[in-house]
Scaffold this motif. Structure first.
Motif, PDB file in Angstrom:
ATOM      1  N   ALA A 143       0.805  -1.222   0.000  1.00 56.35           N
ATOM      2  CA  ALA A 143       0.000   0.000   0.000  1.00 56.35           C
ATOM      3  C   ALA A 143       0.839   1.274   0.000  1.00 56.35           C
ATOM      4  CB  ALA A 143      -0.924  -0.002   1.215  1.00 56.35           C
ATOM      5  N   GLU A 144       2.154   1.158  -0.185  1.00 54.83           N
ATOM      6  CA  GLU A 144       3.020   2.344  -0.253  1.00 54.83           C
ATOM      7  C   GLU A 144       2.898   2.967  -1.652  1.00 54.83           C
ATOM      8  OE1 GLU A 144       6.461   0.638   2.834  1.00 54.83           O
ATOM      9  OE2 GLU A 144       6.806   0.627   0.674  1.00 54.83           O
ATOM     10  N   VAL A 145       1.767   3.564  -1.917  1.00 55.33           N
ATOM     11  CA  VAL A 145       1.470   4.077  -3.260  1.00 55.33           C
ATOM     12  C   VAL A 145       2.508   5.121  -3.661  1.00 55.33           C
ATOM     13  CG1 VAL A 145      -0.249   5.195  -4.729  1.00 55.33           C
ATOM     14  CG2 VAL A 145      -0.985   3.637  -2.904  1.00 55.33           C
ATOM     15  N   ASP A 146       3.128   4.900  -4.837  1.00 57.35           N
ATOM     16  CA  ASP A 146       4.146   5.799  -5.394  1.00 57.35           C
ATOM     17  C   ASP A 146       5.386   5.897  -4.504  1.00 57.35           C
ATOM     18  OD1 ASP A 146       2.437   6.306  -7.538  1.00 57.35           O
ATOM     19  OD2 ASP A 146       1.534   8.037  -6.545  1.00 57.35           O
ATOM     20  N   GLY A 147       5.607   4.860  -3.676  1.00 61.71           N
ATOM     21  CA  GLY A 147       6.741   4.888  -2.768  1.00 61.71           C
ATOM     22  C   GLY A 147       8.054   4.423  -3.375  1.00 61.71           C
ATOM     23  N   SER A 148       8.022   3.945  -4.619  1.00 63.77           N
ATOM     24  CA  SER A 148       9.235   3.426  -5.250  1.00 63.77           C
ATOM     25  C   SER A 148       9.450   4.086  -6.607  1.00 63.77           C
ATOM     26  CB  SER A 148       9.135   1.911  -5.446  1.00 63.77           C
ATOM     27  OG  SER A 148      10.225   1.422  -6.202  1.00 63.77           O
ATOM     28  N   ASP A 149      10.699   4.399  -6.896  1.00 66.65           N
ATOM     29  CA  ASP A 149      11.077   4.934  -8.210  1.00 66.65           C
ATOM     30  C   ASP A 149      11.673   3.852  -9.108  1.00 66.65           C
ATOM     31  OD1 ASP A 149      10.307   7.580  -7.643  1.00 66.65           O
ATOM     32  OD2 ASP A 149      12.208   7.993  -6.641  1.00 66.65           O
ATOM     33  N   SER A 150      11.687   2.619  -8.634  1.00 69.06           N
ATOM     34  CA  SER A 150      12.264   1.520  -9.406  1.00 69.06           C
ATOM     35  C   SER A 150      11.305   1.066 -10.504  1.00 69.06           C
ATOM     36  CB  SER A 150      12.583   0.331  -8.495  1.00 69.06           C
ATOM     37  OG  SER A 150      13.550   0.676  -7.526  1.00 69.06           O
ATOM     38  N   VAL A 151      11.873   0.743 -11.664  1.00 69.30           N
ATOM     39  CA  VAL A 151      11.075   0.202 -12.773  1.00 69.30           C
ATOM     40  C   VAL A 151      11.744  -1.095 -13.227  1.00 69.30           C
ATOM     41  CG1 VAL A 151      10.044   0.627 -15.026  1.00 69.30           C
ATOM     42  CG2 VAL A 151      10.448   2.552 -13.464  1.00 69.30           C
ATOM     43  N   PRO A 152      11.361  -2.227 -12.639  1.00 71.35           N
ATOM     44  CA  PRO A 152      11.979  -3.499 -13.016  1.00 71.35           C
ATOM     45  C   PRO A 152      11.543  -3.937 -14.424  1.00 71.35           C
ATOM     46  CG  PRO A 152      10.982  -3.601 -10.819  1.00 71.35           C
ATOM     47  CD  PRO A 152      10.470  -2.375 -11.488  1.00 71.35           C
ATOM     48  N   VAL A 153      12.516  -4.170 -15.284  1.00 74.18           N
ATOM     49  CA  VAL A 153      12.269  -4.599 -16.656  1.00 74.18           C
ATOM     50  C   VAL A 153      12.841  -5.998 -16.821  1.00 74.18           C
ATOM     51  CG1 VAL A 153      12.679  -4.087 -19.099  1.00 74.18           C
ATOM     52  CG2 VAL A 153      12.401  -2.207 -17.467  1.00 74.18           C
ATOM     53  N   LEU A 154      12.063  -6.885 -17.456  1.00 74.58           N
ATOM     54  CA  LEU A 154      12.528  -8.255 -17.664  1.00 74.58           C
ATOM     55  C   LEU A 154      13.578  -8.275 -18.771  1.00 74.58           C
ATOM     56  CD1 LEU A 154      11.988 -11.151 -16.648  1.00 74.58           C
ATOM     57  CD2 LEU A 154      10.372 -11.411 -18.542  1.00 74.58           C
ATOM     58  N   GLU A 155      14.794  -8.646 -18.415  1.00 73.67           N
ATOM     59  CA  GLU A 155      15.909  -8.645 -19.363  1.00 73.67           C
ATOM     60  C   GLU A 155      16.245 -10.063 -19.807  1.00 73.67           C
ATOM     61  OE1 GLU A 155      19.296  -6.589 -17.845  1.00 73.67           O
ATOM     62  OE2 GLU A 155      18.291  -4.651 -17.773  1.00 73.67           O
ATOM     63  N   GLY A 156      16.385 -10.238 -21.101  1.00 74.75           N
ATOM     64  CA  GLY A 156      16.771 -11.539 -21.643  1.00 74.75           C
ATOM     65  C   GLY A 156      15.781 -12.644 -21.340  1.00 74.75           C
ATOM     66  N   GLY A 157      14.562 -12.250 -20.971  1.00 76.23           N
ATOM     67  CA  GLY A 157      13.551 -13.254 -20.655  1.00 76.23           C
ATOM     68  C   GLY A 157      13.776 -13.987 -19.357  1.00 76.23           C
TER      69      GLY A 157
END
Length: 249
Positions: free
Chosen positions: A229-243
């Protein structure tokens, strides 16, 4: 001349779409796909990303998962209920307190499974939760010009194996799509945005009171709901790399 009939379920003709579960992920294709599993896979991934931990999604927690973790020299998450004080599990609390690891194999029957299914589609796959919905939308605005964006709400499973639409995932997906501030939304995407906007001022309280929040609290994992519930509490954007792994950009 061959006339090909487009599936009515594909949400073709719209720049932004929304669907549910692994089947929906296979039907509504996107160039950028946000997987949303608020309680708790994608929340756990964002917590790990905040700490610089790469996350390897995996479907099953079994002997094959052990071999998979060894292949990448990664820590294998254990089941939530069996985790000791030094173990890591799908619980975001356990990830936040861990030290000394940089790679984590995180099995999950919902969000992780969808991410793995999408890894072969050629789409750019993001892990999105309420914590990073605004950051993820900002990433898409920067990198996604002219590309179709789809949000997939993972949902949960009833005892018979059928999909249980989970309102927290609807809110997470809608929150991400709302932050995009895009046009050309499919009717399904518009409905998700409307669902988030209707409750935005009442989060995180409603996250604790929805079925998923009550379930985790009942089993002693109320702190996990609080982190989700920490809305907008993270600046991380995890992207799936190499599958294979989610890494924050």
């Amino acid at each position: 001349m061959i006339c090909r009939v487009t599936s009515p379920y594909a949400q073709d003709g719209f720049g932004i779409g929304f669907e549910w579960g692994p089947v929906g992920a296979g039907v509504v294709a996107g160039d950028i796909v946000a997987v949303v599993d608020v309680l708790s896979f994608t929340t756990a991934v964002t917590v790990a990303a905040d700490l610089g931990i790469d996350v390897y999604p995996y479907r099953w927690r079994d002997e094959t998962a052990v071999t998979y973790a060894e292949q990448y020299d990664a820590k294998l998450a254990v089941g939530r209920s069996e985790a000791g004080p030094d173990d890591v599990s799908l619980s975001p609390v356990s990830i936040r307190r861990v030290t000394g690891i940089t790679k984590l194999v995180l099995p999950s029957p919902n969000g992780s499974t969808i991410a793995k299914l999408l890894s072969d589609s050629g789409a750019t796959v993001l892990a999105v939760s309420l914590r990073n919905r605004r950051a993820a939308a900002g990433w898409v605005k920067k990198h996604g010009a002219g590309r179709k964006v789809v949000a997939i709400a993972a949902g949960e499973r009833w005892k018979d194996g059928s999909l249980r639409p989970a309102v927290e995932d609807l809110w997470g997906a809608g929150g991400f799509l709302s932050a995009l501030q895009g046009d050309n939304l499919s009717p399904e995407a518009r409905a998700a945005v409307a669902a988030y906007d209707a409750v935005a001022d009442e989060l995180p309280a409603l996250l604790h009171e929805c079925a998923g929040g009550r379930e985790l609290t009942q089993y002693g994992f109320g702190e996990d709901v609080a982190i989700a519930a920490e809305v907008d509490g993270s600046d991380s954007v995890p992207v799936l790399e190499g599958g294979t792994m989610f890494r924050s950009t």
